[in-house]
Design a protein around this motif. Structure first.
Motif, mmCIF file in Angstrom:
data_model
loop_
_atom_site.group_PDB
_atom_site.id
_atom_site.type_symbol
_atom_site.label_atom_id
_atom_site.label_comp_id
_atom_site.label_asym_id
_atom_site.label_seq_id
_atom_site.Cartn_x
_atom_site.Cartn_y
_atom_site.Cartn_z
ATOM 1 N N LEU A 104 0.833 -1.208 0.000
ATOM 2 C CA LEU A 104 0.000 0.000 0.000
ATOM 3 C C LEU A 104 0.862 1.251 0.000
ATOM 4 C CD1 LEU A 104 -2.652 1.614 0.410
ATOM 5 C CD2 LEU A 104 -2.424 1.168 2.864
ATOM 6 N N GLY A 105 1.854 1.295 0.880
ATOM 7 C CA GLY A 105 2.710 2.469 0.970
ATOM 8 C C GLY A 105 3.504 2.717 -0.285
ATOM 9 N N TRP A 106 4.096 1.657 -0.841
ATOM 10 C CA TRP A 106 4.948 1.838 -2.025
ATOM 11 C C TRP A 106 4.147 2.184 -3.274
ATOM 12 C CZ3 TRP A 106 9.673 3.131 -2.767
ATOM 13 C CH2 TRP A 106 10.607 2.900 -1.759
ATOM 14 N N GLN A 107 2.984 1.580 -3.446
ATOM 15 C CA GLN A 107 2.182 1.930 -4.620
ATOM 16 C C GLN A 107 1.667 3.365 -4.513
ATOM 17 O OE1 GLN A 107 1.971 0.058 -7.325
ATOM 18 N NE2 GLN A 107 3.165 -1.568 -6.348
ATOM 19 N N SER A 108 1.319 3.800 -3.302
ATOM 20 C CA SER A 108 0.894 5.190 -3.099
ATOM 21 C C SER A 108 2.050 6.144 -3.365
ATOM 22 C CB SER A 108 0.371 5.376 -1.676
ATOM 23 O OG SER A 108 -0.714 4.531 -1.414
ATOM 24 N N ALA A 109 3.250 5.769 -2.926
ATOM 25 C CA ALA A 109 4.424 6.618 -3.132
ATOM 26 C C ALA A 109 4.742 6.760 -4.608
ATOM 27 C CB ALA A 109 5.623 6.031 -2.392
ATOM 28 N N SER A 110 4.610 5.679 -5.350
ATOM 29 C CA SER A 110 4.857 5.741 -6.784
ATOM 30 C C SER A 110 3.855 6.672 -7.461
ATOM 31 C CB SER A 110 4.778 4.338 -7.393
ATOM 32 O OG SER A 110 5.115 4.357 -8.759
ATOM 33 N N ALA A 111 2.597 6.622 -6.998
ATOM 34 C CA ALA A 111 1.578 7.520 -7.539
ATOM 35 C C ALA A 111 1.897 8.974 -7.209
ATOM 36 C CB ALA A 111 0.205 7.149 -6.988
ATOM 37 N N THR A 112 2.508 9.223 -6.045
ATOM 38 C CA THR A 112 2.889 10.578 -5.661
ATOM 39 C C THR A 112 3.899 11.159 -6.636
ATOM 40 O OG1 THR A 112 2.572 10.016 -3.331
ATOM 41 C CG2 THR A 112 3.859 11.988 -3.806
ATOM 42 N N GLY A 113 4.874 10.329 -7.036
ATOM 43 C CA GLY A 113 5.899 10.805 -7.963
ATOM 44 C C GLY A 113 5.315 11.214 -9.297
ATOM 45 N N THR A 114 4.414 10.388 -9.842
ATOM 46 C CA THR A 114 3.812 10.742 -11.128
ATOM 47 C C THR A 114 2.915 11.967 -10.991
ATOM 48 O OG1 THR A 114 2.049 9.129 -10.694
ATOM 49 C CG2 THR A 114 3.892 8.400 -12.045
ATOM 50 N N TYR A 115 2.228 12.066 -9.845
ATOM 51 C CA TYR A 115 1.334 13.208 -9.612
ATOM 52 C C TYR A 115 2.111 14.523 -9.583
ATOM 53 C CZ TYR A 115 -2.033 16.222 -7.196
ATOM 54 O OH TYR A 115 -2.863 17.254 -6.847
ATOM 55 N N LEU A 116 3.193 14.569 -8.812
ATOM 56 C CA LEU A 116 3.978 15.791 -8.717
ATOM 57 C C LEU A 116 4.634 16.128 -10.052
ATOM 58 C CD1 LEU A 116 5.711 15.344 -5.240
ATOM 59 C CD2 LEU A 116 3.829 16.892 -5.820
ATOM 60 N N GLY A 117 5.207 15.106 -10.692
ATOM 61 C CA GLY A 117 5.876 15.356 -11.965
ATOM 62 C C GLY A 117 4.935 15.880 -13.022
ATOM 63 N N GLY A 118 3.677 15.419 -13.003
ATOM 64 C CA GLY A 118 2.736 15.825 -14.032
ATOM 65 C C GLY A 118 1.998 17.111 -13.749
ATOM 66 N N THR A 119 1.464 17.267 -12.537
ATOM 67 C CA THR A 119 0.559 18.383 -12.270
ATOM 68 C C THR A 119 1.262 19.733 -12.101
ATOM 69 O OG1 THR A 119 0.607 17.840 -9.903
ATOM 70 C CG2 THR A 119 -1.166 16.891 -11.205
ATOM 71 N N ILE A 120 2.497 19.738 -11.622
ATOM 72 C CA ILE A 120 3.190 21.021 -11.433
ATOM 73 C C ILE A 120 3.463 21.697 -12.772
ATOM 74 C CG2 ILE A 120 5.334 22.073 -10.565
ATOM 75 C CD1 ILE A 120 5.312 20.022 -8.333
ATOM 76 N N ILE A 121 3.485 20.918 -13.844
ATOM 77 C CA ILE A 121 3.649 21.500 -15.176
ATOM 78 C C ILE A 121 2.537 22.503 -15.446
ATOM 79 C CG2 ILE A 121 3.655 20.978 -17.655
ATOM 80 C CD1 ILE A 121 4.881 18.259 -16.942
ATOM 81 N N GLN A 122 1.331 22.199 -14.966
ATOM 82 C CA GLN A 122 0.218 23.133 -15.154
ATOM 83 C C GLN A 122 0.500 24.478 -14.492
ATOM 84 O OE1 GLN A 122 -3.232 20.712 -13.786
ATOM 85 N NE2 GLN A 122 -4.110 21.247 -15.762
ATOM 86 N N GLY A 123 1.128 24.447 -13.314
ATOM 87 C CA GLY A 123 1.457 25.688 -12.634
ATOM 88 C C GLY A 123 2.413 26.545 -13.438
ATOM 89 N N VAL A 124 3.392 25.902 -14.091
ATOM 90 C CA VAL A 124 4.348 26.629 -14.930
ATOM 91 C C VAL A 124 3.630 27.276 -16.119
ATOM 92 C CG1 VAL A 124 6.392 26.416 -16.382
ATOM 93 C CG2 VAL A 124 6.245 25.133 -14.243
ATOM 94 N N VAL A 125 2.708 26.517 -16.720
ATOM 95 C CA VAL A 125 1.947 27.065 -17.854
ATOM 96 C C VAL A 125 1.112 28.260 -17.403
ATOM 97 C CG1 VAL A 125 0.161 26.564 -19.568
ATOM 98 C CG2 VAL A 125 1.880 24.826 -19.017
ATOM 99 N N LYS A 126 0.464 28.155 -16.248
ATOM 100 C CA LYS A 126 -0.366 29.241 -15.725
ATOM 101 C C LYS A 126 0.475 30.479 -15.434
ATOM 102 C CE LYS A 126 -4.145 31.101 -13.995
ATOM 103 N NZ LYS A 126 -5.292 31.460 -14.848
ATOM 104 N N LEU A 127 1.691 30.282 -14.934
ATOM 105 C CA LEU A 127 2.577 31.409 -14.654
ATOM 106 C C LEU A 127 2.872 32.196 -15.918
ATOM 107 C CD1 LEU A 127 4.548 32.910 -12.681
ATOM 108 C CD2 LEU A 127 6.285 31.253 -13.412
ATOM 109 N N ASN A 128 3.119 31.496 -16.998
ATOM 110 C CA ASN A 128 3.515 32.160 -18.248
ATOM 111 C C ASN A 128 2.342 32.578 -19.122
ATOM 112 O OD1 ASN A 128 6.693 31.877 -18.565
ATOM 113 N ND2 ASN A 128 5.970 29.983 -17.602
ATOM 114 N N TYR A 129 1.206 31.907 -18.922
ATOM 115 C CA TYR A 129 0.016 32.235 -19.709
ATOM 116 C C TYR A 129 -1.161 32.404 -18.753
ATOM 117 C CZ TYR A 129 2.967 30.540 -23.484
ATOM 118 O OH TYR A 129 4.012 30.354 -24.364
#
Length: 524
Positions: free
Chosen positions: A144-169
């Motif tokens: 449970l812990g490791w599968q959740s942790a793996s999901a955390t990595g993909t979540y952070l790597g993917g969603t923060i990109i939206q913040g960068v786009v919002k900053l510039n546009y």
């Protein structure tokens, strides 16, 4: 398919305690190879290749923990619940508590260097009559812990990109489905690296470690040099309780538990043990050294955040929905500079997720090898050509993809899944360390490995259990009150459901399929 069938035959043979093809325990014991001796002693066939040395497994574990990278997106809970005092002194407490826990696990990793990690140790150390269930429960929680942790990595790597786009546009409106698609892009890259580039993974670890260190200084130096600096009194003495809790002590404990997630992942080395050279020494060393490396860098980044935070209300309510991007922008007064700094951070999240997926898949594979998962006969298979648990990697990828769909419906619900990291990991830590304490108190016949705690083992184990248990409890508290649908911490409910499902599965079927580790020789 022939290679897969061979591996399945080996697994069945190990269960039935008979010799397996191409693996002779007595012959292995006579070879001057400590890893072969350990595998023979544990009655396990060497099915994966030992590609990692001390430096590469240290790089692997250091980047999985990623304390300084995690401090930037996760600092808000600590700030709401005590402000700078919780962030600084709560971090220090989390470091020493996690160090005691890490040392306790490292000692067991030296005794039994096997990819199963906690559930394997629980089985070998638990008192008679409780072995099978405790081993199963520990393994279930670790998965449970490791599968959740793996999901955390993909979540952070993917969603923060939206913040960068919002900053510039600024006209861009972030959509949840777009974040999920970005999450999938990171996931596909992680799976590809773990499948197609596995033979180069140890070499990639050196590059990842460089990115981890260089990225730290590349962000720290501009912030310290350019940002308006907060007063020293604010950083080290200011207590701010904006959480809504009437008790400052309760608020502090909730905030302190947020720092615990920054020290999650050092047991990743344990789950790669069967791919590490001289594992009984290099695995515990990597676990212990990474605590000091990440502890120093994480505390430094927390201090930088506090000294350079600027207008906290502006950071919290930023249109990018990512407070640290606003901190970068406020410090540099440049969208381009803030984009570059954030892109460096995104890169560290993505490459760290390669390691999360590797460790999560190995842990699931090891648990399936002993019949602990539904459809274990599939997930325990090894691809002989690549010497990797291909089906377990696929399982990790599929679970990540399914968890990503939750984000479309509710970011809050997905965040609850992400917070399961603390509950899953640390619950497994509590069980196995309690078992070790019982073993220390009831027998003097414990055969320790070359890395051990000596006479300080029992007090360190007790400190680790107290710290870990308290942290798990407060990790399930909502960060703010009054509790609403928007700030509710759903992780406790999700954790309870997953644990109940695991127990029901064990009662109905798992007690028949889960064989648990079986030693052909007395290892204690």
């Amino acid at each position: 398919m022939e290679g897969v069938q061979d591996t399945e035959e080996k697994s069945v043979a190990r269960v039935e305690n008979r010799p397996v093809n191409n693996y002779d325990g007595e012959a292995a014991m006579n070879r001057p190879d400590q890893d072969a001796l350990d595998m023979a002693k544990l009655g396990i066939a060497q099915e994966t290749k030992r590609r990692f040395g001390l430096v590469t497994i240290l790089g692997f574990t250091t980047c999985i923990m990623g304390t300084w990278e995690s401090s930037l997106p996760f600092f808000l809970t600590a700030y709401y619940n005590g402000g700078p005092v919780t962030m600084v002194y709560g971090f220090i407490l989390a470091f020493f508590g996690s160090l005691a826990t890490c040392a306790s696990l490292a000692e067991m990793a030296s005794m039994f260097p096997v990819s199963g990690g906690q559930y394997y140790w629980a089985s070998l150390l638990a008192p008679p009559g409780k072995v099978k269930f405790l081993s199963f429960l520990t393994g279930w929680l670790s998965v449970l812990g490791w599968q959740s942790a793996s999901a955390t990595g993909t979540y952070l790597g993917g969603t923060i990109i939206q913040g960068v786009v919002k900053l510039n546009y600024p006209e861009y409106t972030p959509e949840k489905w777009q974040a999920t698609l970005m999450l999938y892009a990171v996931l596909i890259l992680s799976v590809s690296v773990n499948v197609s580039l596995v033979k180069w993974l140890p070499g990639v670890e050196g590059v990842i470690l460089i990115i981890h260190v260089v990225g730290f200084f590349a962000i720290l130096i501009p912030l310290v040099h350019l940002a308006p600096i907060s007063p020293v009194e604010f950083v080290f003495t200011e207590f701010i309780n904006t959480s809504g809790y009437s008790s400052s002590a309760l608020s502090w404990l909730i905030g302190q538990s947020a720092s615990a997630v920054l020290f999650i992942g050092y047991d990743g080395a344990c789950h790669m043990a069967e791919e590490v050279q001289n594992a009984r020494i290099n695995v515990p060393r990597a676990m212990f050294f990474t605590m000091f490396i990440n502890g120093a860098m994480g505390l430094s980044m927390y201090l930088v955040i506090l000294f350079c935070i600027g207008d906290i209300d502006k950071a919290i309510n930023t249109p990018t929905q990512v407070p640290f991007i606003e901190i970068f922008h406020n410090a540099t007064q440049s969208k381009t500079a803030a984009t570059v700094l954030t892109s460096l951070l995104i890169t560290t999240y993505i490459v760290a997720n390669f390691n999360f997926m590797a460790s999560a898949s190995r842990q699931a594979w090891a648990f399936a090898r002993d019949g602990g998962l539904p459809f274990s006969h599939i997930f325990r298979k090894i691809d002989q050509k690549k010497s990797i648990p291909l089906y377990a990697i696929a399982l990790t990828g599929v679970l990540n993809a399914l968890l990503g769909l939750i984000n479309i419906g509710s970011t809050i619900a997905f965040s609850a899944v992400v917070s399961l990291v603390v509950g899953g990991y640390m619950s497994s830590y509590v069980i196995v360390i309690c078992v070790m304490i019982h073993k220390r108190l009831t027998t003097n016949k414990i055969e320790f490995g070359p890395w051990n705690l000596g006479r300080y083992g029992l007090p360190i184990n007790i400190i680790a259990v107290i710290y870990t248990f308290v942290t798990v409890i407060f990790a399930f508290f909502p960060p703010l009150v009054p509790v609403t649908a928007a700030n509710m911490n759903y992780s406790g409910a999700v954790y309870g459901l997953v644990v109940i499902f695991g127990i029901v599965y064990y009662v109905v079927r798992g007690h028949k399929t889960f064989i648990g580790p079986k030693l052909p020789r007395n290892a204690l």
